[in-house]
Scaffold this motif. Structure first.
Motif, PDB file in Angstrom:
ATOM      1  N   HIS A  42       0.844  -1.192   0.000  1.00 53.99           N
ATOM      2  CA  HIS A  42       0.000   0.000   0.000  1.00 53.99           C
ATOM      3  C   HIS A  42       0.880   1.243   0.000  1.00 53.99           C
ATOM      4  O   HIS A  42       1.065   1.905   1.023  1.00 53.99           O
ATOM      5  N   SER A  45      -1.048   4.436   1.094  1.00 56.45           N
ATOM      6  CA  SER A  45      -1.322   4.491   2.532  1.00 56.45           C
ATOM      7  C   SER A  45      -0.053   4.748   3.327  1.00 56.45           C
ATOM      8  O   SER A  45      -0.093   5.394   4.379  1.00 56.45           O
ATOM      9  N   GLN A 190      -9.822   8.992   2.203  1.00 58.88           N
ATOM     10  CA  GLN A 190     -10.025   7.947   1.207  1.00 58.88           C
ATOM     11  C   GLN A 190     -10.050   6.592   1.902  1.00 58.88           C
ATOM     12  O   GLN A 190      -9.347   6.374   2.903  1.00 58.88           O
ATOM     13  N   SER A 191     -10.856   5.686   1.386  1.00 59.43           N
ATOM     14  CA  SER A 191     -10.899   4.323   1.894  1.00 59.43           C
ATOM     15  C   SER A 191     -10.534   3.379   0.758  1.00 59.43           C
ATOM     16  O   SER A 191     -10.038   3.804  -0.285  1.00 59.43           O
ATOM     17  N   LEU A 192     -10.798   2.102   0.935  1.00 55.80           N
ATOM     18  CA  LEU A 192     -10.439   1.117  -0.078  1.00 55.80           C
ATOM     19  C   LEU A 192     -11.125   1.410  -1.411  1.00 55.80           C
ATOM     20  O   LEU A 192     -10.531   1.323  -2.467  1.00 55.80           O
ATOM     21  N   LYS A 321      -3.473  10.967   0.598  1.00 56.49           N
ATOM     22  CA  LYS A 321      -3.172   9.570   0.325  1.00 56.49           C
ATOM     23  C   LYS A 321      -2.315   9.501  -0.948  1.00 56.49           C
ATOM     24  O   LYS A 321      -2.741   9.969  -2.014  1.00 56.49           O
ATOM     25  N   HIS A 334      -5.652   3.004  -3.373  1.00 53.71           N
ATOM     26  CA  HIS A 334      -5.458   2.269  -2.119  1.00 53.71           C
ATOM     27  C   HIS A 334      -4.506   1.089  -2.294  1.00 53.71           C
ATOM     28  O   HIS A 334      -3.548   0.926  -1.545  1.00 53.71           O
TER      29      HIS A 334
END
Length: 795
Positions: A42, A45, A190-192, A321, A334
């Motif tokens: 990642h 991340s 932000q997420s997956l 991100k 992600h």
């Protein structure tokens, strides 16, 4: 902060960004991948965390502090440890490979100094709060060494805040006056799968405020704050504050020219604003707009330095991100990984020459100065921070002298026996339960030892002379930590307390109780605690369908299979109090073992490594057997089984049972023995340990130990090939069904496969076919189908 210190921190920030991204690139693009699978990682991340981890580890932390690192920032953690000489190049080159640095920080599988394992999202966050409560508990005890109190810190992804256990933890922390806990939220929005909802920051601040936390918002970096002071700066700030998350991310990905056009379109030509933008190139403007508070080591260090109290504090750190990489801002970043061309450009931007990718200080202008700086970083000055604690002697436990009793009540009496003693074990025990303390028979222990709180709270009912069987008084001398109805919190607390010897250098013996059916509700946190090698005893009670009037919602079926399948947990289900006393005495010693993992060649179990223990107990009262204190009985109870009734010569049938179904199994054997000689009864105390020993012995034979035999193999070896087995348990029949495979004996497994219902125990046992009559019927059909002999007991 001095300019020189800021410069060193920024150099470290660049090195962590490079090394973490290169680690992932190497694993996916350069290392051999013969199976064709994407290795993953990642990079985006990691990038949003590098500034936070730089400021935290290289300026703020002290050796007594403990940190749970956001799972996807694992490469940053390995990189900073590598920079400090605590991680090897071999391991990071093998990131996500067999034996290499782990995908997510692991206390047990990584070689660098991991405080808390993470990876099960949200649990690494919550355990820091319970670790702080455990630290307070230890600090209040007269036997504890006086050490500085550390801060328990979680690095939290904003999407992790979707996990419900985080909020259960917040409420429990509020109840127990939580302190010395920091949660640093990587608010990259932000997420997956996309971008988080607008206004989430307001919900976060409101929730933390409601539970008594201080919240520090870190939205603007030093460059932005300076720009706001320029003419036109307030207009820029107003635009930033009103910009939707998705648009901010998209413009970040598009770069400086896109920023300029959008700002001019939205704000318009206002003279001062135009001048502010024109004084900056496209690259400078992109740097300004991505200089959020969580990507600015100067802003972060100042915010961390400003905390001069022990109140729980959440830092809402705005980040980007993918910051500093070609992935920055894209909603699909992600699991995105820079391709080789992008990585070449990134290498050039980082000033890293080809062939020097793994050099710790590649591209640094003043490596000697940075080495001096690194040599004086407080967090690392004492070396590895894993502590040790001496083992506590375990006194002999005498089984309660009840002619008829349940294992649940016996467990309570054994705890009380310990509690009224002067043994050091009693002082080191900490007990807990999710609001079922009394109904799981821990009341006598609590009456004796009290409830823990940092501030004394009187028992008002007693002070007002209102009769109550419970002495519910809180003080620092208490040893029971009262929890609300949240099984996840129970196992997180047991996990934190079960690591006290390593985290804080003081040995605790944690004991928890829970309704057995709700072990499944907290299973994620139980698994997480075991993965960390935390040490505790958990008693699940009442088990099976024996809580018959309560119905299916309070009756457990699959919990024995959880006990068998859960690594790091030795599961037992004793039927009688003498078995329970032997097992509990062994368990308190087993919790403290830390051996080398070589198996015991008698059982082939790796008992010297130690672990946690799960007791599946019952409220069903059984007539207790006569005194059985011989060594053979003790050994069998601990190893997992012994013969209640030895099989006779030419044995046709063996009934194997586990737990409180014992009377039905024994009664059925007595009826069958009237007409069939040699019937054996196998008392199983731990299907888990029997199965583990059997599979381990098989492995040993494959590895060149032909004489390896497990406990269950020795027990069943005298049986003739034509002997049949009936297994029975108040739980899922698969728990014991495998016994037939040990010696190739035909087996009929009996148990409970469906949700229970209300009624009497006898009604339910008959309904599920595990009463004595059903066992006799199954036995008769089994034998009659294979042998043409008169069977007067058949009908």
């Amino acid at each position: 902060m001095r300019d020189g210190e800021i410069g060193h921190l920024k150099d470290i920030e660049r090195r962590l960004l490079w090394l973490s991204c290169w680690m992932i690139h190497n694993a996916n693009h350069l290392r051999d991948k013969s199976d064709g699978l994407k290795v993953g990682g990642h990079q985006a991340s990691c990038a949003s965390m590098v500034s936070i981890m730089t400021a935290l580890y290289f300026r703020t932390l002290r050796p007594e502090d403990r940190v749970a690192v956001k799972p996807h920032a694992s490469p940053v953690f390995h990189a900073l440890q590598y920079l400090m000489g605590n991680q090897t190049r071999e391991n990071i080159e093998n990131f996500r490979g067999y034996g290499g640095a782990q995908s997510y920080p692991s206390r047990t599988k990584d070689t660098d100094d991991v405080d808390f394992s993470t990876g099960s999202v949200g649990l690494g966050v919550a355990i820091t709060a319970f670790a702080s409560l455990v630290q307070d508990y230890i600090a209040a005890k007269p036997w504890a060494s006086k050490r500085p109190l550390g801060r328990m810190i979680a690095l939290v992804g904003d999407a992790e805040l979707d996990e419900g256990n985080v909020y259960e933890c917040l409420q429990e922390g509020w109840k127990h006056d939580l302190r010395n806990t920091w949660w640093i939220i990587d608010y990259n929005r932000q997420s997956l799968d996309g971008v988080v909802r607008e206004g989430l920051w307001q919900r976060i601040e409101a929730i933390f405020g409601a539970f008594g936390w201080d919240l520090v918002r870190l939205k603007y970096g030093a460059l932005q704050r300076a720009a706001f002071e320029e003419p036109g700066g307030m207009a820029l700030r107003t635009w930033i504050d009103g910009c939707p998350n998705q648009l901010y991310s998209a413009l970040t990905y598009q770069g400086g020219a896109a920023w300029r056009k959008r700002l001019m379109d939205d704000i318009g030509d206002q003279g001062a604003v135009t001048s502010l933008l024109e004084r900056r190139s496209d690259d400078d403007l992109a740097e300004l707009m991505t200089n959020l508070g969580g990507q600015c080591v100067e802003t972060l260090a100042e915010a961390f330095d400003a905390i001069d109290h022990d109140r729980p504090t959440a830092f809402l750190a705005y980040t980007i991100k993918g910051w500093g990489t070609s992935l920055a801002g894209h909603k699909d970043n992600h699991a995105g990984i820079m391709n080789p061309e992008q990585m070449d450009a990134f290498r050039a931007a980082m000033g890293v020459c080809e062939g020097e990718e793994w050099e710790p200080l590649a591209g640094i202008r003043d490596p000697a100065g940075l080495r001096r700086f690194l040599g004086n970083v407080p967090f690392f000055c004492e070396g590895p921070r894993r502590r040790t604690a001496k083992r506590i002697d375990v006194p002999s436990l005498a089984p309660p002298e009840d002619a008829r009793q349940s294992t649940q009540a016996g467990f309570g009496k054994l705890l009380f026996q310990i509690g009224r003693s002067n043994a050091e074990l009693a002082d080191r025990m900490i007990t807990t339960s999710p609001d079922v303390t009394v109904s799981t028979n821990m009341g006598a222990w609590v009456n004796r030892r009290g409830l823990f709180a940092r501030d004394t709270v009187a028992d008002t009912f007693r002070d007002e002379r209102v009769f109550s069987a419970q002495k519910w008084r809180f003080s620092q001398s208490g040893q029971h930590l009262e929890l609300g109805i949240a099984e996840m919190n129970l196992f997180l607390l047991l996990g934190a307390a079960g690591l006290s010897h390593s985290l804080f250098g003081e040995r605790l013996i944690p004991v928890g109780t829970v309704y057995d059916t709700f072990v499944a509700r907290g299973h994620d946190a139980l698994n997480y605690a075991c993965y960390q090698d935390a040490r505790f005893v958990i008693a699940g009670t009442p088990s099976g369908v024996t809580l018959a009037p309560e119905g299916g919602a309070h009756q457990s079926i699959g919990s024995p299979l959880i006990g068998m399948s859960q690594d790091g947990l030795a599961a037992f289900e004793p039927a009688y109090l003498d078995e329970l006393a032997v097992i509990l005495e062994w368990a308190f010693d087993y919790l403290q073992r830390d051996g080398d993992g070589d198996p015991d060649e008698r059982t082939w179990l790796r008992d010297e490594t130690g672990g946690s223990v799960y007791l599946r107990l019952s409220t069903r009262k059984l007539d207790q057997p006569a005194n059985r204190h011989n060594a053979s009985f003790r050994e069998g109870a601990i190893d997992g089984a012994y013969w209640w009734r030895e099989p006779g010569a030419g044995c046709e049938l063996v009934i194997a049972y586990q737990g409180c179904i014992a009377p039905e199994a024994i009664a059925a054997a007595d009826r069958i023995a009237e007409f069939q000689s040699g019937v054996g009864v196998l008392a199983v105390t731990s299907a888990d340990r029997l199965n583990a020993g059997w599979t381990a012995a098989q492995r040993a034979r494959r590895r060149g130990h032909p004489s390896a035999r497990s406990q269950v193999e020795r027990l069943l070896s005298p049986l003739p090939a034509h002997c049949k087995l009936i297994t029975v348990i108040d739980g899922h029949p698969a728990t014991l069904a495998w016994l037939g495979s040990v010696g190739g004996h035909k087996t009929v497994p009996l148990g409970v496969e469906h949700f229970g219902q209300t009624g009497r125990i006898s009604d339910l046992y008959r309904h599920f076919g595990i009463d004595s009559g059903s066992i006799v019927d199954a036995a008769s059909r089994l034998i009659a189908s294979h042998k043409e002999i008169p069977n007067p007991w058949f009908w």
